[in-house]
Design an enzyme around this catalytic site. Structure first.
Site, PDB file in Angstrom:
ATOM      1  CG  ASP A   1      -0.353   0.021   2.511  1.00 29.80           C
ATOM      2  OD1 ASP A   1       0.889  -0.157   2.591  1.00 29.80           O
ATOM      3  OD2 ASP A   1      -1.072   0.213   3.519  1.00 29.80           O
ATOM      4  CB  SER A   2       4.582   1.721   0.064  1.00 31.36           C
ATOM      5  OG  SER A   2       4.820   0.544  -0.687  1.00 31.36           O
TER       6      SER A   2
ATOM      7  CD  GLU B   1       0.013  -1.606   7.859  1.00 30.42           C
ATOM      8  OE1 GLU B   1      -0.346  -0.829   8.773  1.00 30.42           O
ATOM      9  OE2 GLU B   1       0.597  -1.211   6.822  1.00 30.42           O
TER      10      GLU B   1
ATOM     11  CG  ASP C   1       0.061  -3.960   2.070  1.00 31.17           C
ATOM     12  OD1 ASP C   1      -0.324  -4.638   3.038  1.00 31.17           O
ATOM     13  OD2 ASP C   1       0.927  -3.067   2.142  1.00 31.17           O
TER      14      ASP C   1
ATOM     15  CD  GLU D   1       7.400  -0.583   8.069  1.00 33.60           C
ATOM     16  OE1 GLU D   1       6.510  -1.271   7.550  1.00 33.60           O
ATOM     17  OE2 GLU D   1       7.663   0.588   7.727  1.00 33.60           O
TER      18      GLU D   1
END
Ligand code: KIV
Length: 300
Positions: free
Chosen positions: A64-65, A135, A103, A202
């Protein structure tokens, strides 16, 4: 269906399709031996997906970056489900060997579990993803279990979870105090117990990532989590030098593609302005017998 046969013994040779069981097996084979680390990179479109796959990466993540590096947003939060599906479809078309992981964007799995499940199924059915990433640790236990039951392999993501930026108050290293480290370890165990096949760690201290990597039987994929994880992931645009801010401390730049693009475009503009582009050799020519006519056929 893959065009490549699977290795069958967990080994993923250069042209063997990478599967979820292969990655799990690589972790179990790694216990006590020096197994090859898992490589993961993001890709968001067809050409980069093709190149990353041809270069031999094991996992292509449609992160999703993409909201930030491709669409120019200042966080990952605005990415919509439709945008994420659109980019995953393009990546799918470019990848033959690597495992394609999509994602799930913010908001697509934060409400009702049945709706989250329906959204995850869209990534598999419509976009061709082979797994989804979500996430969150302990609080995603039920969702990860439901997705796994529905035959959707799940990659967890704990530590710094960028979709929690407002709750966390910024992008900060997580797990630095004993209590916070304990929570990250609990999150890792929860994600594993719920049935995830791997976890992204992360921005956590290297020592904590090493401890988690020893504690769980599924592969850990680090980003800003030091060298002791079972694999590493980076945002492709950080690695290529194709972003507009200073890359984070953990991102190594292997190329300066942004500079190469600037140089190429400046040269093109100069050539057009001076008349050096196009040349006669770069032009089509009318056949001799139709020269001068108003409408001419395209001659190659
Ligand atoms: O969106 C993303 O690119 C990610 C990775 C960096 C793990 O979540």
């Amino acid at each position: 269906m893959s065009i490549f046969p699977t290795g069958g013994n967990g080994s993923t040779s250069e042209n063997t399709k990478v599967t979820v069981p292969d990655l799990l097996q690589r972790k179990s084979l790694a216990a006590g031996s020096q197994n090859k680390k898992i490589t993961c990179l993001t890709a968001y479109d067809y050409p980069t997906a093709r190149l990353v796959d041809e270069a031999g990466v094991d996992v292509v993540l449609v992160g999703d970056s993409l909201a930030m590096v491709m669409l120019g947003h200042d966080s990952t939060l605005p990415l919509t489900l439709d945008e994420a599906l659109h980019h995953t479809k393009a990546v799918r078309r470019g990848v033959a060997r690597a495992l394609v992981v999509a994602d799930m964007p913010y908001g697509s799995y934060h409400g009702d579990i049945s709706e989250s499940l329906r959204n995850a199924i869209r990534f598999v059915k419509e976009a061709g993803a082979e797994a989804v990433k979500i996430e969150g640790g302990e609080r995603r236990l039920e969702l990860i279990a439901r997705l796994t039951e529905a035959e959707i392999p799940v990659m967890g993501h704990i530590g710094l979870t960028p979709q929690s930026v407002n709750a966390l108050g910024g992008y900060r290293v997580q797990g630095k105090t004993p209590n916070a480290a304990e929570q990250v370890l609990r999150d890792a165990r929860a994600v594993e117990a719920a049935g995830a096949f791997s976890i992204v760690l992360e921005a956590i201290p290297r020592e904590l990532a090493a401890e988690i990597t020893k504690a769980v039987r599924i592969p850990t994929i680090g980003i800003g989590a030091g060298p002791d994880c079972d694999g590493q992931v980076l945002v492709l645009h950080d690695l290529l030098g194709l972003t507009f801010q200073n890359p984070p401390k953990f991102a190594r730049r292997y190329a300066n593609v942004g500079e190469a693009i600037l140089k190429a475009v400046r040269e093109y503009c100069a050539d057009v302005e001076s008349g050096r582009f196009p040349t006669d050799a770069e032009s089509y020519h009318a056949p001799a017998n139709v020269k001068g006519r108003k409408t001419i056929a395209i001659a190659r």
